[in-house]
Scaffold this motif. Structure first.
Motif, PDB file in Angstrom:
ATOM      1  N   GLN A  16      38.841  41.688  31.206  1.00  0.00           N
ATOM      2  CA  GLN A  16      39.486  40.865  30.183  1.00  0.00           C
ATOM      3  C   GLN A  16      40.075  41.722  29.069  1.00  0.00           C
ATOM      4  O   GLN A  16      41.116  41.381  28.497  1.00  0.00           O
ATOM      5  CB  GLN A  16      38.482  39.860  29.619  1.00  0.00           C
ATOM      6  CG  GLN A  16      38.074  38.752  30.573  1.00  0.00           C
ATOM      7  CD  GLN A  16      39.225  37.833  30.929  1.00  0.00           C
ATOM      8  OE1 GLN A  16      40.191  37.704  30.187  1.00  0.00           O
ATOM      9  NE2 GLN A  16      39.135  37.195  32.090  1.00  0.00           N
ATOM     10  N   GLN A  26      33.553  42.069  34.408  1.00  0.00           N
ATOM     11  CA  GLN A  26      34.494  40.998  34.090  1.00  0.00           C
ATOM     12  C   GLN A  26      35.004  41.119  32.659  1.00  0.00           C
ATOM     13  O   GLN A  26      36.207  40.943  32.395  1.00  0.00           O
ATOM     14  CB  GLN A  26      33.812  39.650  34.290  1.00  0.00           C
ATOM     15  CG  GLN A  26      33.314  39.387  35.700  1.00  0.00           C
ATOM     16  CD  GLN A  26      32.491  38.126  35.796  1.00  0.00           C
ATOM     17  OE1 GLN A  26      32.831  37.092  35.219  1.00  0.00           O
ATOM     18  NE2 GLN A  26      31.387  38.192  36.516  1.00  0.00           N
ATOM     19  N   GLN A  42      28.885  40.946  34.940  1.00  0.00           N
ATOM     20  CA  GLN A  42      29.562  40.306  33.809  1.00  0.00           C
ATOM     21  C   GLN A  42      30.223  41.334  32.900  1.00  0.00           C
ATOM     22  O   GLN A  42      31.250  41.046  32.268  1.00  0.00           O
ATOM     23  CB  GLN A  42      28.560  39.452  33.029  1.00  0.00           C
ATOM     24  CG  GLN A  42      28.095  38.226  33.797  1.00  0.00           C
ATOM     25  CD  GLN A  42      26.969  37.484  33.113  1.00  0.00           C
ATOM     26  OE1 GLN A  42      26.294  38.017  32.219  1.00  0.00           O
ATOM     27  NE2 GLN A  42      26.740  36.241  33.508  1.00  0.00           N
ATOM     28  N   SER A  60      33.416  42.230  25.163  1.00  0.00           N
ATOM     29  CA  SER A  60      32.937  43.201  26.149  1.00  0.00           C
ATOM     30  C   SER A  60      31.705  43.935  25.624  1.00  0.00           C
ATOM     31  O   SER A  60      30.750  44.177  26.374  1.00  0.00           O
ATOM     32  CB  SER A  60      34.051  44.194  26.480  1.00  0.00           C
ATOM     33  OG  SER A  60      33.612  45.127  27.448  1.00  0.00           O
TER      34      SER A  60
END
Length: 489
Positions: free
Chosen positions: A105, A101, A98, A173
């Motif tokens: 982003q 990911q 995650q 993040s």
């Protein structure tokens, strides 16, 4: 024939046009802002931080636990299991994925702040009808055009929409990194809890089997007395009932032991069929002393609190980005290249061309989409604010509850040890008196049952104390705050 306006003149005209369009088209957005529909005041946190924990014992500024808190139990097997979980636990691996990911982003959100550049090369061939060719004075109906160019476009982030979106992605993040720490801490404390459950089950099994052996031995003695007429059939039946009661406690304990071993195997990323523990009992584990430190430091130590804080920051930036969407979008585009009917003349001085354009888009009516997105982000901001406040208060409550549990289970263990000591002495005396004929069977049975219950309860109390200490480690954030770094580039 193509006409070109001088570059300096073109740029000056474009700037004047952009200025006029920005002033006129931005009036609508400014009107909304002035009317108070797009307020983005950051909410107050309104946190009441206590000076010290009520249930704490000792100095409030005492040292907090070390990062590798599991080593304080001084169990080599527990340390090995925790280290295996750090590298092989699947929940931790998901949390790391995650993070990847979330970083992607950030890169996506940062792209609009940079110009887009594209290269184009084309070879276009066309053939007109022969009649059109003859009308044109006998020219060839076939033509070919070669072109190559570079095109660039850039959106001026005048209102800060794209920058706010990037900042929101960066905070998200960062929150994903704290989420990894939350998942890691949860996984490691679950490993410790499960391991202690295994040790307690082993201890309870040993007690049950020892009591089964003792009750079976007494049953043998009672049957001998029954054979010589000094004991009744009722005495035999009562002791047989007690033996079977003790025997019935063993299967559930075996079930608990095996199920926890299987659960522990999954936590460390191994197949249950080929996994086992050495164990040994709760006595092989040292009970550490844990100090909570200052409550004000807890906010920085708890990864779940830091995660909630970053989510709130991300929501603040998302509100700014949604507000900026009401204002005009200014885009600059340009193209520079060469085009020619002959390939050999493509890169000649007379073949080059350029275009430059500026456009401004002001949303006037969209059916309420922009306003709905703005209100949605405001609602999320309020949600994350309350979640952050709750996480802080829950952190303080978790520490208080864990401290109380450690204190009370410590006192309970000390009292229960005295109960077991007294029960063992009473059982030994009752057995001696039974052999000498000075005590009846009813008294011996009662004393035997009391000893079995006291010993089993002692293991449960010892387990509760160790689980409370692990819970305290978790409530304190696992020792110290993690190092979190995000690349916003």
């Amino acid at each position: 024939m193509r006409w070109y306006r001088p570059a300096s003149r073109e740029r000056g005209t474009s700037r004047r046009r952009i200025g006029r369009l920005a002033r006129s088209a931005g009036a609508f957005g400014l009107l909304l802002a002035a009317s108070g529909c797009l307020e983005i005041d950051k909410p107050e946190l309104a946190l009441d931080i206590p000076e010290s924990s009520r249930a704490a014992r000792g100095a409030p500024d005492a040292a907090t636990p070390a990062l590798d808190w599991w080593r304080s139990f001084r169990s080599p097997e527990l340390t090995s299991l925790v280290e295996q979980a750090i590298t092989a636990n699947f929940d931790i691996a998901v949390a790391i994925a995650q993070i990847v990911q979330a970083d992607a982003q950030v890169r996506i959100a940062g792209a609009p702040l940079l110009p887009a550049l594209n290269a184009l090369a084309s070879d276009t061939a066309s053939k007109a009808s022969e009649q059109l060719g003859s009308r044109g004075g006998g020219g060839s109906p076939f033509s070919r055009l070669y072109a190559t160019s570079l095109s660039a476009s850039y959106i001026i982030d005048f209102w800060g929409k794209n920058r706010a979106a990037l900042n929101a992605a960066v905070e998200t993040s960062t929150a994903s990194r704290y989420n990894r720490e939350v998942v890691t801490l949860t996984a490691l404390t679950t490993v410790a809890d499960t391991y202690f459950q295994i040790l307690a089950a082993e201890d309870r099994l040993r007690i049950a089997r020892r009591n089964l052996a003792d009750s079976s031995r007494i049953l043998f003695l009672i049957k001998q007395q029954f054979d010589v007429g000094t004991a009744s059939d009722l005495n035999v039946a009562q002791q047989e009932s007690l033996v079977e009661q003790v025997r019935a406690t063993i299967p559930p304990l075996e079930e608990t032991l095996r199920q926890n071993i299987a659960a522990l195997a999954v936590l460390v990323g191994k197949p249950p069929e080929r996994f086992n523990t050495r164990g040994g009992g709760l006595s092989t584990v040292t009970v550490p002393r844990v100090t909570p430190g200052l409550p004000s430091e807890l906010i920085n130590r708890r990864p779940d609190v830091r995660q909630a804080e970053q989510q709130l920051k991300s929501a603040n930036y998302s509100v700014e980005s949604a507000r900026a969407a009401f204002f005009p979008t200014i885009q600059l585009t340009g193209q520079l290249g060469f085009e020619s009917a002959a390939l050999r003349m493509l890169f000649g001085p007379g073949a080059w061309f350029y275009t430059a354009a500026a456009s401004l888009t002001q949303p006037l009516f969209d059916g309420g989409v922009l306003l709905g997105q703005f209100e949605l982000q405001k609602g999320l901001q309020a949600q994350f604010l309350q979640a952050y406040r709750k996480s802080v208060l829950s952190a303080f409550a978790n520490v208080e509850q864990s401290l109380i549990a450690v204190e009370q289970t410590t006192a309970q263990e000390r009292i229960q040890q005295n109960v077991v000591k007294a029960s063992r002495r009473a059982f030994a005396l009752s057995e001696q008196q039974m052999n000498s004929g000075t005590v009846n069977m009813v008294t011996l049975l009662q004393v035997e049952q009391t000893l079995f219950t006291a010993e089993d309860q002692l293991i449960l109390v010892q387990l509760a104390r160790r689980l409370a200490i692990v819970s305290l480690f978790q409530a304190l954030g696992g020792g110290r705050p993690p190092t979190v770094a995000v690349n916003a580039g």
